[in-house]
Scaffold this motif. Structure first.
Motif, PDB file in Angstrom:
ATOM      1  N   THR A   8       0.787  -1.227   0.000  1.00 38.41           N
ATOM      2  CA  THR A   8       0.000   0.000   0.000  1.00 38.41           C
ATOM      3  C   THR A   8       0.819   1.278   0.000  1.00 38.41           C
ATOM      4  O   THR A   8       0.369   2.286  -0.530  1.00 38.41           O
ATOM      5  N   ASP A   9       2.014   1.254   0.591  1.00 38.52           N
ATOM      6  CA  ASP A   9       2.809   2.486   0.671  1.00 38.52           C
ATOM      7  C   ASP A   9       4.263   2.152   0.986  1.00 38.52           C
ATOM      8  O   ASP A   9       4.634   0.990   1.136  1.00 38.52           O
ATOM      9  N   GLU A  10       5.104   3.195   1.104  1.00 36.64           N
ATOM     10  CA  GLU A  10       6.532   2.995   1.349  1.00 36.64           C
ATOM     11  C   GLU A  10       6.802   2.341   2.697  1.00 36.64           C
ATOM     12  O   GLU A  10       7.746   1.564   2.840  1.00 36.64           O
ATOM     13  N   GLU A  11       6.004   2.644   3.699  1.00 38.42           N
ATOM     14  CA  GLU A  11       6.172   2.014   5.016  1.00 38.42           C
ATOM     15  C   GLU A  11       5.913   0.514   4.926  1.00 38.42           C
ATOM     16  O   GLU A  11       6.675  -0.297   5.476  1.00 38.42           O
ATOM     17  N   THR A  44      14.921   4.055  -0.832  1.00 40.44           N
ATOM     18  CA  THR A  44      14.222   2.831  -0.436  1.00 40.44           C
ATOM     19  C   THR A  44      15.104   1.957   0.456  1.00 40.44           C
ATOM     20  O   THR A  44      14.651   1.520   1.520  1.00 40.44           O
ATOM     21  N   ARG A  47      15.276   3.302   4.053  1.00 40.07           N
ATOM     22  CA  ARG A  47      14.109   2.950   4.881  1.00 40.07           C
ATOM     23  C   ARG A  47      14.253   1.527   5.429  1.00 40.07           C
ATOM     24  O   ARG A  47      13.952   1.256   6.587  1.00 40.07           O
TER      25      ARG A  47
END
Length: 132
Positions: A8-11, A44, A47
């Motif tokens: 759903t997202d970068e997290e 990326t 993270r």
């Protein structure tokens, strides 16, 4: 076998990557008594590295960092304290926070005046590492 995941997202991507990398490191250590990890730079991976290093998340404690050897897939022709250094970013976000022995961190010396010399030196490091 390739694994494709739609997140759903970068997290969510960072968390899924942390779980996958941790599982692969655990499996390698179980079979080979060591894990060889190749790092790179970028937003990326930063993270991911931050999550792997975070004490409040499950991944850091699951990894026996004393059995991990760290290498780089690429590096910029800059010193390690330069903002564009991939080693510098990995050090700030991961390596400074986990107990990987310094002798097991095999970095490219991007600060050398001649990039060809740096590449040749790193080739020798890779050849001498006894990688599977």
């Amino acid at each position: 076998m390739a694994i494709v995941a739609v997140l759903t997202d970068e997290e969510a991507l960072a968390a899924a990557a942390a779980e996958r990398v941790t599982s692969l490191i655990e499996a390698s250590i179980a079979v080979r008594r060591a894990a060889h990890v190749c790092l790179t730079g970028g937003r990326t991976p930063a993270r991911l590295y931050t999550r792997l290093a975070d004490n409040s998340r499950p991944w850091r404690a699951r990894i026996d960092w004393t059995q991990v050897h760290v290498f780089w897939g690429d590096e910029r022709h800059v010193p390690p304290d330069h903002p564009e250094s991939n080693f510098g970013m990995a050090h700030r976000t991961l390596l400074a926070h986990v107990p990987v022995p310094a002798a097991q961190v095999h970095r490219m010396r991007g600060e050398l005046a001649d990039a060809t010399d740096a590449a040749r030196e790193y080739e020798m490091i890779l050849r001498g590492a006894g990688l599977p």
